[in-house]
Design a protein around this motif. Structure first.
Motif, PDB file in Angstrom:
ATOM      1  N   LYS A 157      10.847  -7.580  15.726  1.00 21.92           N
ATOM      2  CA  LYS A 157      11.749  -6.429  15.682  1.00 21.92           C
ATOM      3  C   LYS A 157      11.858  -5.866  14.263  1.00 21.92           C
ATOM      4  O   LYS A 157      11.705  -4.657  14.057  1.00 21.92           O
ATOM      5  N   SER A 158      12.094  -6.725  13.289  1.00 22.43           N
ATOM      6  CA  SER A 158      12.246  -6.258  11.911  1.00 22.43           C
ATOM      7  C   SER A 158      10.929  -5.747  11.344  1.00 22.43           C
ATOM      8  O   SER A 158      10.902  -4.756  10.620  1.00 22.43           O
ATOM      9  N   SER A 159       9.834  -6.395  11.672  1.00 21.18           N
ATOM     10  CA  SER A 159       8.517  -5.949  11.198  1.00 21.18           C
ATOM     11  C   SER A 159       8.196  -4.568  11.727  1.00 21.18           C
ATOM     12  O   SER A 159       7.750  -3.694  10.979  1.00 21.18           O
ATOM     13  N   TYR A 160       8.407  -4.369  13.004  1.00 22.66           N
ATOM     14  CA  TYR A 160       8.102  -3.064  13.591  1.00 22.66           C
ATOM     15  C   TYR A 160       8.997  -1.973  13.001  1.00 22.66           C
ATOM     16  O   TYR A 160       8.553  -0.856  12.791  1.00 22.66           O
ATOM     17  N   TYR A 161      10.248  -2.321  12.716  1.00 24.97           N
ATOM     18  CA  TYR A 161      11.137  -1.344  12.100  1.00 24.97           C
ATOM     19  C   TYR A 161      10.598  -0.943  10.731  1.00 24.97           C
ATOM     20  O   TYR A 161      10.521   0.244  10.401  1.00 24.97           O
ATOM     21  N   VAL A 162      10.238  -1.921   9.910  1.00 23.29           N
ATOM     22  CA  VAL A 162       9.733  -1.645   8.565  1.00 23.29           C
ATOM     23  C   VAL A 162       8.454  -0.841   8.640  1.00 23.29           C
ATOM     24  O   VAL A 162       8.282   0.146   7.919  1.00 23.29           O
ATOM     25  N   LEU A 163       7.543  -1.218   9.522  1.00 21.66           N
ATOM     26  CA  LEU A 163       6.286  -0.486   9.661  1.00 21.66           C
ATOM     27  C   LEU A 163       6.516   0.961  10.096  1.00 21.66           C
ATOM     28  O   LEU A 163       5.802   1.864   9.673  1.00 21.66           O
ATOM     29  N   ARG A 164       7.513   1.181  10.919  1.00 26.82           N
ATOM     30  CA  ARG A 164       7.794   2.527  11.434  1.00 26.82           C
ATOM     31  C   ARG A 164       8.548   3.389  10.422  1.00 26.82           C
ATOM     32  O   ARG A 164       8.295   4.574  10.287  1.00 26.82           O
ATOM     33  N   GLU A 165       9.473   2.795   9.694  1.00 26.52           N
ATOM     34  CA  GLU A 165      10.380   3.566   8.846  1.00 26.52           C
ATOM     35  C   GLU A 165       9.904   3.736   7.406  1.00 26.52           C
ATOM     36  O   GLU A 165      10.340   4.655   6.731  1.00 26.52           O
ATOM     37  N   LEU A 166       9.053   2.888   6.953  1.00 28.78           N
ATOM     38  CA  LEU A 166       8.624   2.966   5.565  1.00 28.78           C
ATOM     39  C   LEU A 166       7.395   3.866   5.455  1.00 28.78           C
ATOM     40  O   LEU A 166       6.276   3.430   5.418  1.00 28.78           O
ATOM     41  N   VAL A 167       7.657   5.148   5.437  1.00 24.66           N
ATOM     42  CA  VAL A 167       6.574   6.117   5.301  1.00 24.66           C
ATOM     43  C   VAL A 167       6.905   7.104   4.193  1.00 24.66           C
ATOM     44  O   VAL A 167       8.010   7.290   3.822  1.00 24.66           O
ATOM     45  N   LEU A 182       0.824  -1.208   0.000  1.00 24.76           N
ATOM     46  CA  LEU A 182       0.000   0.000   0.000  1.00 24.76           C
ATOM     47  C   LEU A 182       0.860   1.261   0.000  1.00 24.76           C
ATOM     48  O   LEU A 182       0.568   2.219  -0.717  1.00 24.76           O
ATOM     49  N   THR A 183       1.929   1.262   0.760  1.00 22.48           N
ATOM     50  CA  THR A 183       2.828   2.415   0.825  1.00 22.48           C
ATOM     51  C   THR A 183       3.469   2.677  -0.535  1.00 22.48           C
ATOM     52  O   THR A 183       3.541   3.823  -0.985  1.00 22.48           O
ATOM     53  N   ILE A 184       3.922   1.615  -1.181  1.00 20.32           N
ATOM     54  CA  ILE A 184       4.528   1.768  -2.512  1.00 20.32           C
ATOM     55  C   ILE A 184       3.499   2.332  -3.477  1.00 20.32           C
ATOM     56  O   ILE A 184       3.760   3.300  -4.198  1.00 20.32           O
ATOM     57  N   GLU A 185       2.329   1.729  -3.491  1.00 23.67           N
ATOM     58  CA  GLU A 185       1.294   2.156  -4.434  1.00 23.67           C
ATOM     59  C   GLU A 185       0.905   3.617  -4.218  1.00 23.67           C
ATOM     60  O   GLU A 185       0.818   4.393  -5.172  1.00 23.67           O
ATOM     61  N   GLN A 186       0.712   4.015  -2.983  1.00 22.28           N
ATOM     62  CA  GLN A 186       0.321   5.399  -2.700  1.00 22.28           C
ATOM     63  C   GLN A 186       1.429   6.388  -3.052  1.00 22.28           C
ATOM     64  O   GLN A 186       1.162   7.440  -3.645  1.00 22.28           O
ATOM     65  N   ALA A 187       2.664   6.064  -2.694  1.00 21.59           N
ATOM     66  CA  ALA A 187       3.780   6.974  -2.977  1.00 21.59           C
ATOM     67  C   ALA A 187       4.027   7.102  -4.475  1.00 21.59           C
ATOM     68  O   ALA A 187       4.270   8.205  -4.977  1.00 21.59           O
ATOM     69  N   SER A 228      14.709   1.374  -6.042  1.00 20.89           N
ATOM     70  CA  SER A 228      14.871   1.960  -7.374  1.00 20.89           C
ATOM     71  C   SER A 228      14.405   3.392  -7.537  1.00 20.89           C
ATOM     72  O   SER A 228      14.874   4.078  -8.449  1.00 20.89           O
ATOM     73  N   TYR A 229      13.488   3.858  -6.726  1.00 20.02           N
ATOM     74  CA  TYR A 229      12.908   5.184  -6.952  1.00 20.02           C
ATOM     75  C   TYR A 229      13.230   6.139  -5.811  1.00 20.02           C
ATOM     76  O   TYR A 229      13.159   5.763  -4.640  1.00 20.02           O
ATOM     77  N   PRO A 230      13.569   7.373  -6.155  1.00 21.86           N
ATOM     78  CA  PRO A 230      13.974   8.345  -5.126  1.00 21.86           C
ATOM     79  C   PRO A 230      12.840   8.750  -4.181  1.00 21.86           C
ATOM     80  O   PRO A 230      13.106   9.371  -3.158  1.00 21.86           O
ATOM     81  N   VAL A 231      11.632   8.368  -4.484  1.00 23.04           N
ATOM     82  CA  VAL A 231      10.508   8.703  -3.607  1.00 23.04           C
ATOM     83  C   VAL A 231      10.612   7.944  -2.269  1.00 23.04           C
ATOM     84  O   VAL A 231      10.035   8.364  -1.274  1.00 23.04           O
ATOM     85  N   PHE A 232      11.405   6.868  -2.244  1.00 20.57           N
ATOM     86  CA  PHE A 232      11.562   6.074  -1.023  1.00 20.57           C
ATOM     87  C   PHE A 232      12.920   6.347  -0.384  1.00 20.57           C
ATOM     88  O   PHE A 232      13.925   6.430  -1.067  1.00 20.57           O
ATOM     89  N   ASN A 233      12.920   6.476   0.906  1.00 18.43           N
ATOM     90  CA  ASN A 233      14.158   6.670   1.662  1.00 18.43           C
ATOM     91  C   ASN A 233      14.679   5.283   2.051  1.00 18.43           C
ATOM     92  O   ASN A 233      14.457   4.812   3.154  1.00 18.43           O
ATOM     93  N   PHE A 234      15.367   4.635   1.110  1.00 14.53           N
ATOM     94  CA  PHE A 234      15.839   3.269   1.319  1.00 14.53           C
ATOM     95  C   PHE A 234      17.215   3.304   1.956  1.00 14.53           C
ATOM     96  O   PHE A 234      18.202   3.632   1.311  1.00 14.53           O
ATOM     97  N   THR A 235      17.274   2.977   3.228  1.00 18.02           N
ATOM     98  CA  THR A 235      18.522   3.026   3.990  1.00 18.02           C
ATOM     99  C   THR A 235      19.102   1.633   4.165  1.00 18.02           C
ATOM    100  O   THR A 235      18.425   0.628   3.938  1.00 18.02           O
ATOM    101  N   SER A 236      20.334   1.579   4.621  1.00 16.16           N
ATOM    102  CA  SER A 236      20.953   0.281   4.889  1.00 16.16           C
ATOM    103  C   SER A 236      20.230  -0.434   6.035  1.00 16.16           C
ATOM    104  O   SER A 236      20.135  -1.661   6.042  1.00 16.16           O
ATOM    105  N   GLN A 237      19.695   0.328   6.983  1.00 12.20           N
ATOM    106  CA  GLN A 237      18.934  -0.278   8.085  1.00 12.20           C
ATOM    107  C   GLN A 237      17.636  -0.902   7.580  1.00 12.20           C
ATOM    108  O   GLN A 237      17.267  -2.001   7.994  1.00 12.20           O
TER     109      GLN A 237
END
Length: 122
Positions: A112-122, A26-31, A72-81
């Motif tokens: 732990k990883s799920s909560y990180y993804v849910l929190r950071e992928l905005v 959903l986040t990808i589609e909306q962004a 692939s797209y600059p709309v996402f803040n894709f970090t090493s974390q």
């Protein structure tokens, strides 16, 4: 035979993965729609001279969402974390999807990883 608490852990793991995968999608589609318009699925790859995904958006795997969009797209803040936590989710997701038992340690990694993804992928 799994104990009641082990069954509960597996049900919680499945629900958490369901939430994460749908949130990522959903986040990808909306962004992408907000940035590239309603025809983003075909417009964005052409704009950046990138290959289009091999399937329709809803048919892509969880891993393919990372490869074709998050990285692939600059709309996402894709970090090493974020990459690290998504990488932790893939083998755990496969275990849950194929009905293989998660240890308590693996379940805690999943949370732990799920909560990180849910929190950071905005």
């Amino acid at each position: 035979m799994l104990t009641s608490s082990e069954k509960n852990r597996m049900m919680q793991a499945y629900m958490l993965l369901y939430e994460v995968e749908n949130y990522v999608r959903l986040t990808i589609e909306q962004a992408m729609k907000a940035t590239y318009g309603t025809k983003w699925f075909t417009k964005a790859p052409k704009l950046y001279n990138m290959p289009s995904p091999p399937k329709s958006f809803l048919e892509l795997t969880f891993f393919q969402y990372e490869v074709y969009y998050l990285r692939s797209y600059p709309v996402f803040n894709f970090t090493s974390q974020l990459s690290h936590h998504l990488g932790m989710l893939y083998p755990l997701r496969n275990k849950v999807a194929h009905h293989r038992y998660l240890s308590l340690y693996e379940f805690n990694q999943l949370k732990k990883s799920s909560y990180y993804v849910l929190r950071e992928l905005v």
